[in-house]
Design a protein around this motif. Structure first.
Motif, PDB file in Angstrom:
ATOM      1  N   GLY A 170       4.363  -3.392  12.250  1.00  0.00           N
ATOM      2  CA  GLY A 170       3.150  -3.038  11.518  1.00  0.00           C
ATOM      3  C   GLY A 170       2.706  -4.136  10.575  1.00  0.00           C
ATOM      4  O   GLY A 170       1.506  -4.392  10.418  1.00  0.00           O
ATOM      5  N   GLY A 171       3.671  -4.809   9.919  1.00  0.00           N
ATOM      6  CA  GLY A 171       3.328  -5.896   9.008  1.00  0.00           C
ATOM      7  C   GLY A 171       2.638  -7.043   9.718  1.00  0.00           C
ATOM      8  O   GLY A 171       1.632  -7.587   9.232  1.00  0.00           O
ATOM      9  N   LEU A 172       3.159  -7.419  10.883  1.00  0.00           N
ATOM     10  CA  LEU A 172       2.558  -8.528  11.623  1.00  0.00           C
ATOM     11  C   LEU A 172       1.182  -8.150  12.170  1.00  0.00           C
ATOM     12  O   LEU A 172       0.221  -8.921  12.044  1.00  0.00           O
ATOM     13  N   LEU A 173       1.075  -6.955  12.756  1.00  0.00           N
ATOM     14  CA  LEU A 173      -0.212  -6.538  13.306  1.00  0.00           C
ATOM     15  C   LEU A 173      -1.262  -6.368  12.210  1.00  0.00           C
ATOM     16  O   LEU A 173      -2.435  -6.715  12.396  1.00  0.00           O
ATOM     17  N   GLY A 174      -0.843  -5.822  11.055  1.00  0.00           N
ATOM     18  CA  GLY A 174      -1.778  -5.689   9.944  1.00  0.00           C
ATOM     19  C   GLY A 174      -2.282  -7.033   9.465  1.00  0.00           C
ATOM     20  O   GLY A 174      -3.481  -7.203   9.193  1.00  0.00           O
ATOM     21  N   ALA A 175      -1.371  -8.019   9.359  1.00  0.00           N
ATOM     22  CA  ALA A 175      -1.771  -9.359   8.929  1.00  0.00           C
ATOM     23  C   ALA A 175      -2.718 -10.000   9.934  1.00  0.00           C
ATOM     24  O   ALA A 175      -3.709 -10.634   9.562  1.00  0.00           O
ATOM     25  N   VAL A 176      -2.428  -9.838  11.225  1.00  0.00           N
ATOM     26  CA  VAL A 176      -3.282 -10.434  12.256  1.00  0.00           C
ATOM     27  C   VAL A 176      -4.677  -9.810  12.225  1.00  0.00           C
ATOM     28  O   VAL A 176      -5.694 -10.519  12.322  1.00  0.00           O
ATOM     29  N   LEU A 177      -4.751  -8.492  12.074  1.00  0.00           N
ATOM     30  CA  LEU A 177      -6.066  -7.844  12.028  1.00  0.00           C
ATOM     31  C   LEU A 177      -6.830  -8.232  10.766  1.00  0.00           C
ATOM     32  O   LEU A 177      -8.042  -8.467  10.805  1.00  0.00           O
ATOM     33  N   LEU A 178      -6.112  -8.338   9.631  1.00  0.00           N
ATOM     34  CA  LEU A 178      -6.759  -8.823   8.416  1.00  0.00           C
ATOM     35  C   LEU A 178      -7.268 -10.247   8.600  1.00  0.00           C
ATOM     36  O   LEU A 178      -8.395 -10.582   8.201  1.00  0.00           O
ATOM     37  N   GLY A 179      -6.437 -11.097   9.196  1.00  0.00           N
ATOM     38  CA  GLY A 179      -6.838 -12.483   9.411  1.00  0.00           C
ATOM     39  C   GLY A 179      -8.026 -12.600  10.344  1.00  0.00           C
ATOM     40  O   GLY A 179      -8.945 -13.400  10.105  1.00  0.00           O
ATOM     41  N   ALA A 180      -8.044 -11.789  11.408  1.00  0.00           N
ATOM     42  CA  ALA A 180      -9.155 -11.857  12.361  1.00  0.00           C
ATOM     43  C   ALA A 180     -10.460 -11.414  11.716  1.00  0.00           C
ATOM     44  O   ALA A 180     -11.507 -12.064  11.884  1.00  0.00           O
ATOM     45  N   THR A 181     -10.427 -10.313  10.966  1.00  0.00           N
ATOM     46  CA  THR A 181     -11.664  -9.844  10.324  1.00  0.00           C
ATOM     47  C   THR A 181     -12.110 -10.790   9.217  1.00  0.00           C
ATOM     48  O   THR A 181     -13.312 -10.963   8.981  1.00  0.00           O
ATOM     49  N   PHE A 182     -11.148 -11.418   8.528  1.00  0.00           N
ATOM     50  CA  PHE A 182     -11.511 -12.378   7.486  1.00  0.00           C
ATOM     51  C   PHE A 182     -12.158 -13.613   8.101  1.00  0.00           C
ATOM     52  O   PHE A 182     -13.180 -14.110   7.592  1.00  0.00           O
ATOM     53  N   LEU A 183     -11.598 -14.131   9.196  1.00  0.00           N
ATOM     54  CA  LEU A 183     -12.192 -15.294   9.860  1.00  0.00           C
ATOM     55  C   LEU A 183     -13.570 -14.950  10.428  1.00  0.00           C
ATOM     56  O   LEU A 183     -14.482 -15.781  10.398  1.00  0.00           O
ATOM     57  N   ALA A 184     -13.725 -13.736  10.937  1.00  0.00           N
ATOM     58  CA  ALA A 184     -15.044 -13.327  11.420  1.00  0.00           C
ATOM     59  C   ALA A 184     -16.063 -13.293  10.294  1.00  0.00           C
ATOM     60  O   ALA A 184     -17.243 -13.594  10.497  1.00  0.00           O
ATOM     61  N   LEU A 185     -15.600 -12.944   9.105  1.00  0.00           N
ATOM     62  CA  LEU A 185     -16.479 -12.853   7.938  1.00  0.00           C
ATOM     63  C   LEU A 185     -16.775 -14.205   7.319  1.00  0.00           C
ATOM     64  O   LEU A 185     -17.851 -14.416   6.752  1.00  0.00           O
ATOM     65  N   ARG A 186     -15.846 -15.164   7.437  1.00  0.00           N
ATOM     66  CA  ARG A 186     -15.946 -16.396   6.651  1.00  0.00           C
ATOM     67  C   ARG A 186     -16.254 -17.642   7.470  1.00  0.00           C
ATOM     68  O   ARG A 186     -16.287 -18.730   6.921  1.00  0.00           O
ATOM     69  N   THR A 187     -16.451 -17.511   8.794  1.00  0.00           N
ATOM     70  CA  THR A 187     -16.730 -18.690   9.606  1.00  0.00           C
ATOM     71  C   THR A 187     -18.004 -18.481  10.414  1.00  0.00           C
ATOM     72  O   THR A 187     -18.537 -17.382  10.521  1.00  0.00           O
ATOM     73  N   THR A 188     -18.461 -19.580  10.982  1.00  0.00           N
ATOM     74  CA  THR A 188     -19.556 -19.532  11.957  1.00  0.00           C
ATOM     75  C   THR A 188     -19.068 -20.223  13.228  1.00  0.00           C
ATOM     76  O   THR A 188     -18.017 -20.858  13.246  1.00  0.00           O
TER      77      THR A 188
END
Length: 326
Positions: A170-188
């Motif tokens: 759960g810790g790894l999957l939570g971090a990956v999902l947080l990272g993916a949504t953050f990159l979607a929000l902060r990059t073009t």
């Protein structure tokens, strides 16, 4: 006063796992979502202004645990000292990879730093997740307040349980999902497109997995988490990256709160005898000590929160991952 400081402790851990969670996720994903040096660098730059500031909450969380609940701190650190040492070493490797990545122009050097960053970030997420699983499951705490067993085995055996394994996953999957949504929000550009696709697919995968676990275990909480994962995937598919990231962060925060409040006033369950479990009142410092640290907390905590809010506002713009023609 005990309840107040327990709330502050939980807040510090929530902020650490949410803010460092997307740091870890970006570290894991950058080598995979970035197809060349420019794209990987763009992904890593999204956490450049924040990662070291986010680690302040680990210091705060451990400091509050030590100052306000010293008996709890003593039991956890003595029983889980090897995993904690592993986390600290991996954090050091991660910091070196981030700081030294730009010190050399060699592509091979940067690829090595990216691999170290991904491996250390994944390792920290796994170890923290496993320890959160241990917090819920409990430890073999005796009547004398000492965890039974000795040596290396005592420190590693709690991580060999199903609860720790599920927590690590759960810790790894939570971090990956947080990272993916953050990159979607902060990059073009291409990194954003791949991050959106990963968030969408990750949300759908998480929905299926949590539904299976929730139905098998009859847990309403897990079923609620499955619905949240489905909504995250839907928001990502609609291009609403802010909502997807906010919901993922709220899910991680809710999971951390549940871990620390799973047994009510018991902060550490004894697997040997419930009567030997450690409670908030039993683990807390004296009333005079709590009053003393309250003065420091009232002064320091608002300042840290204000500074971090300001830094996120200043560095709020997206980072381009596409190459701009000169």
């Amino acid at each position: 006063m005990i309840t107040f400081w327990f709330a502050i402790l939980v807040l510090a851990w929530v902020l650490y796992f949410v803010l460092e969670g997307f740091d870890f996720g970006v570290g894991v994903l950058a080598p995979f979502l970035g197809r060349d040096e420019h794209e990987r660098g763009a992904a890593i730059r999204t956490i450049g202004p924040f990662w070291d500031g986010n680690e302040v909450w680990l210091v705060a969380a451990i400091g509050v645990t030590f100052a306000a609940f010293p008996d709890w701190y003593a039991v956890l650190l003595s029983a889980l000292y090897l995993p904690m040492v592993g986390i600290l070493l991996l954090l050091a490797v991660r910091g070196v990879a981030l700081e030294f990545r730009g010190k050399h122009d060699s592509p091979a050097w940067r690829r090595r730093c990216d691999r170290l960053l991904a491996g250390s970030s994944a390792g920290v997420a796994l170890l923290w997740g496993a320890q959160l699983g241990v917090f819920v499951d409990g430890l073999p705490l005796g009547a004398d307040g000492v965890v039974s067993g000795g040596g290396i085995g005592r420190s590693l055996s709690p991580l060999m349980t199903p609860a720790a394994g599920l927590g690590a996953l759960g810790g790894l999957l939570g971090a990956v999902l947080l990272g993916a949504t953050f990159l979607a929000l902060r990059t073009t550009g291409p990194v954003r497109r791949r991050a959106v696709a990963l968030a969408r697919n990750g949300g759908n995968l998480g929905t299926v997995g949590l539904l299976l676990v929730g139905v098998a275990g009859g847990s309403r909480v897990v079923l609620v988490a499955a619905v949240a994962c489905f909504v995250v995937g839907m928001l990502a598919r609609q291009g609403r990256e802010g909502g997807a990231f906010a919901l993922t962060a709220a899910g991680v925060a809710g999971a951390v709160v549940m871990v620390f409040t799973a047994h009510g006033s018991v902060v550490l369950r004894s697997t040997l005898d419930p009567m030997w479990s450690l409670t908030r009142a039993g683990a807390a410092a004296s009333a005079s000590a709590l009053e003393l640290i309250t003065v420091a907390g009232v002064i320091v905590l608002p300042g840290v929160l204000a500074y971090q809010a300001w830094s996120y506002w200043v560095f709020r713009r997206r980072i381009a991952s596409e190459r701009v023609p000169s």
